[in-house]
Design a protein around this motif. Structure first.
Motif, PDB file in Angstrom:
ATOM      1  N   PRO A   1       0.839  -1.198   0.000  1.00 16.38           N
ATOM      2  CA  PRO A   1       0.000   0.000   0.000  1.00 16.38           C
ATOM      3  C   PRO A   1       0.881   1.258   0.000  1.00 16.38           C
ATOM      4  CG  PRO A   1      -0.694  -1.547   1.700  1.00 16.38           C
ATOM      5  CD  PRO A   1       0.625  -2.043   1.179  1.00 16.38           C
ATOM      6  N   PRO A   2       0.400   2.361  -0.585  1.00 10.78           N
ATOM      7  CA  PRO A   2       1.208   3.580  -0.662  1.00 10.78           C
ATOM      8  C   PRO A   2       1.732   4.066   0.688  1.00 10.78           C
ATOM      9  CG  PRO A   2      -0.712   3.759  -2.070  1.00 10.78           C
ATOM     10  CD  PRO A   2      -0.874   2.488  -1.294  1.00 10.78           C
ATOM     11  N   ALA A   3       0.915   3.983   1.724  1.00  9.77           N
ATOM     12  CA  ALA A   3       1.349   4.462   3.043  1.00  9.77           C
ATOM     13  C   ALA A   3       2.510   3.631   3.573  1.00  9.77           C
ATOM     14  CB  ALA A   3       0.184   4.430   4.027  1.00  9.77           C
ATOM     15  N   GLN A   4       2.462   2.314   3.350  1.00 10.06           N
ATOM     16  CA  GLN A   4       3.543   1.451   3.802  1.00 10.06           C
ATOM     17  C   GLN A   4       4.821   1.734   3.029  1.00 10.06           C
ATOM     18  OE1 GLN A   4       3.432  -0.634   6.347  1.00 10.06           O
ATOM     19  NE2 GLN A   4       5.522  -1.379   6.087  1.00 10.06           N
ATOM     20  N   LEU A   5       4.671   1.942   1.727  1.00 12.69           N
ATOM     21  CA  LEU A   5       5.838   2.249   0.896  1.00 12.69           C
ATOM     22  C   LEU A   5       6.484   3.552   1.344  1.00 12.69           C
ATOM     23  CD1 LEU A   5       7.461   1.396  -1.664  1.00 12.69           C
ATOM     24  CD2 LEU A   5       5.950   2.950  -2.942  1.00 12.69           C
ATOM     25  N   ARG A   6       5.678   4.547   1.613  1.00 14.40           N
ATOM     26  CA  ARG A   6       6.211   5.846   2.043  1.00 14.40           C
ATOM     27  C   ARG A   6       6.907   5.730   3.397  1.00 14.40           C
ATOM     28  NH1 ARG A   6       8.768   9.942   0.085  1.00 14.40           N
ATOM     29  NH2 ARG A   6       8.207  11.961   0.961  1.00 14.40           N
ATOM     30  N   ALA A   7       6.359   4.885   4.275  1.00 12.23           N
ATOM     31  CA  ALA A   7       6.986   4.699   5.586  1.00 12.23           C
ATOM     32  C   ALA A   7       8.367   4.064   5.443  1.00 12.23           C
ATOM     33  CB  ALA A   7       6.103   3.836   6.469  1.00 12.23           C
ATOM     34  N   LEU A   8       8.543   3.199   4.459  1.00 16.10           N
ATOM     35  CA  LEU A   8       9.844   2.571   4.238  1.00 16.10           C
ATOM     36  C   LEU A   8      10.856   3.552   3.651  1.00 16.10           C
ATOM     37  CD1 LEU A   8       8.900  -0.924   2.747  1.00 16.10           C
ATOM     38  CD2 LEU A   8       9.916  -0.473   4.981  1.00 16.10           C
ATOM     39  N   TYR A   9      10.370   4.499   2.845  1.00 15.12           N
ATOM     40  CA  TYR A   9      11.265   5.429   2.161  1.00 15.12           C
ATOM     41  C   TYR A   9      10.836   6.871   2.460  1.00 15.12           C
ATOM     42  CZ  TYR A   9      12.690   1.256  -0.369  1.00 15.12           C
ATOM     43  OH  TYR A   9      13.158   0.005  -0.690  1.00 15.12           O
ATOM     44  N   PRO A  10      11.106   7.334   3.684  1.00 15.15           N
ATOM     45  CA  PRO A  10      10.644   8.662   4.084  1.00 15.15           C
ATOM     46  C   PRO A  10      11.433   9.809   3.455  1.00 15.15           C
ATOM     47  CG  PRO A  10      11.940   7.675   5.835  1.00 15.15           C
ATOM     48  CD  PRO A  10      11.772   6.619   4.786  1.00 15.15           C
ATOM     49  N   ASP A  11      12.682   9.543   3.055  1.00 16.53           N
ATOM     50  CA  ASP A  11      13.508  10.615   2.497  1.00 16.53           C
ATOM     51  C   ASP A  11      14.588  10.007   1.602  1.00 16.53           C
ATOM     52  OD1 ASP A  11      15.530   9.613   4.267  1.00 16.53           O
ATOM     53  OD2 ASP A  11      14.712  10.887   5.856  1.00 16.53           O
ATOM     54  N   ARG A  12      15.391  10.862   0.994  1.00 14.67           N
ATOM     55  CA  ARG A  12      16.403  10.397   0.046  1.00 14.67           C
ATOM     56  C   ARG A  12      17.467   9.531   0.716  1.00 14.67           C
ATOM     57  NH1 ARG A  12      18.603  14.450  -4.512  1.00 14.67           N
ATOM     58  NH2 ARG A  12      16.356  14.390  -4.876  1.00 14.67           N
ATOM     59  N   ALA A  13      17.706   9.768   2.008  1.00 14.60           N
ATOM     60  CA  ALA A  13      18.719   8.992   2.724  1.00 14.60           C
ATOM     61  C   ALA A  13      18.352   7.515   2.829  1.00 14.60           C
ATOM     62  CB  ALA A  13      18.928   9.578   4.120  1.00 14.60           C
ATOM     63  N   ALA A  14      17.097   7.168   2.601  1.00 12.04           N
ATOM     64  CA  ALA A  14      16.671   5.766   2.695  1.00 12.04           C
ATOM     65  C   ALA A  14      17.123   4.939   1.504  1.00 12.04           C
ATOM     66  CB  ALA A  14      15.147   5.702   2.816  1.00 12.04           C
ATOM     67  N   PHE A  15      17.580   5.598   0.435  1.00 10.85           N
ATOM     68  CA  PHE A  15      17.933   4.884  -0.792  1.00 10.85           C
ATOM     69  C   PHE A  15      19.431   4.593  -0.840  1.00 10.85           C
ATOM     70  CE2 PHE A  15      14.033   7.120  -1.790  1.00 10.85           C
ATOM     71  CZ  PHE A  15      13.288   6.139  -2.427  1.00 10.85           C
ATOM     72  N   ALA A  16      19.771   3.324  -0.615  1.00 12.54           N
ATOM     73  CA  ALA A  16      21.166   2.902  -0.717  1.00 12.54           C
ATOM     74  C   ALA A  16      21.540   2.738  -2.187  1.00 12.54           C
ATOM     75  CB  ALA A  16      21.369   1.582   0.020  1.00 12.54           C
ATOM     76  N   GLU A  17      22.781   2.989  -2.509  1.00  9.88           N
ATOM     77  CA  GLU A  17      23.281   2.824  -3.871  1.00  9.88           C
ATOM     78  C   GLU A  17      24.338   1.720  -3.884  1.00  9.88           C
ATOM     79  OE1 GLU A  17      22.111   4.335  -6.419  1.00  9.88           O
ATOM     80  OE2 GLU A  17      21.048   6.074  -5.622  1.00  9.88           O
TER      81      GLU A  17
END
Length: 258
Positions: A150-166
């Motif tokens: 669900p969109p809310a769950q996805l947003r909770a996992l990725y709250p900001d740019r720092a959540a994205f590992a490269e």
């Protein structure tokens, strides 16, 4: 739908399934209405479930929630590793059919955790070995599962740019990851029905993956196949169809259906 052969058992399971789908404890009257059960029957079944520890009664709130015995069932599910046991032969079948390596993964926070890997003969070693974790948004398996959330769950996992590992092995000219980019990628996954990645985990390799969903429609796992970038369209089509079929089969099996 045919009448259940054991209606009381069917009603008990319906109550537990309903409670598991709620965000919090629910009133008995609401449970009865949602399931179309007589209130007297609902109270009787809840009393038995409470005695056995599968349900707890919150008297101040006049609501019922899942109990410790229900948690123990979920723990038993984890100990018995049914996903691994049911998924391994399906992944092995993919490898035999396609001649490419396959794997089964689950979502763990913002990572995918690999439970099964079947290596095809004369194919390169993969980083997706059993027990390895990788950023979900970079993998075909992870994208397939994230697209079902669900969109809310996805947003909770990725709250900001720092959540994205490269990963250092990703394409040098790739755009930075943002929530908007992730939403765009996942929209494409939902449209296609499968997820893909091209060199974002390991340079020169690509993958396609499909989500395995539970009875509530949540992602329980994903099955994926990895092959060389630039492989023939025929192989890509075959891999796409094969992982879709395998994921659908495993979805039915974990729900106890054929």
């Amino acid at each position: 739908m045919a009448e259940p052969k054991a209606p009381a058992a069917d009603q008990v399971l319906a109550i537990l399934t309903h409670l598991a789908a709620q965000r919090g404890p629910a009133p008995a009257a609401a449970i009865a209405t949602a399931l179309g059960l007589p209130r007297s029957t609902t109270y009787q079944l809840l009393a038995v479930l409470q005695e056995r520890g599968f349900v707890v009664h919150l008297p101040e709130e006049r609501r019922y929630g899942l109990g410790v015995a229900a948690f123990e069932l979920s723990s038993g599910f984890s100990r018995q590793q049914p996903l691994t046991r049911l998924g391994r032969p399906l992944v092995a079948g993919l490898v035999d059919r396609l001649g490419e390596s396959g794997h089964l993964a689950v979502l763990h926070g913002r990572d995918v955790l690999y439970l099964v890997e079947e290596r095809a003969a004369r194919r390169p070693s993969l980083v997706s070995d059993v027990g390895v974790r990788l950023p979900a948004h970079l993998t075909a398996s992870g994208r397939a599962m994230l697209a079902v959330l669900p969109p809310a769950q996805l947003r909770a996992l990725y709250p900001d740019r720092a959540a994205f590992a490269e990963r250092a092995s990703g394409p040098a000219d790739a755009a930075p990851w943002t929530y908007s980019r992730l939403k765009s990628v996942l929209a494409e996954v939902r449209t296609a029905g499968v997820a893909g990645e091209h060199g974002e985990v390991t340079s020169g390799l690509a993958s396609v993956g499909a989500a395995v969903v539970d009875h509530l429609g949540w992602p329980a796992a994903a099955i994926a196949v990895t092959f060389a970038e630039g492989s023939s369209d025929e192989l890509v089509r075959a891999a796409t169809g094969a992982v879709t079929d395998a994921a659908a089969t495993l979805s039915r099996r974990i729900r106890g259906t054929r």
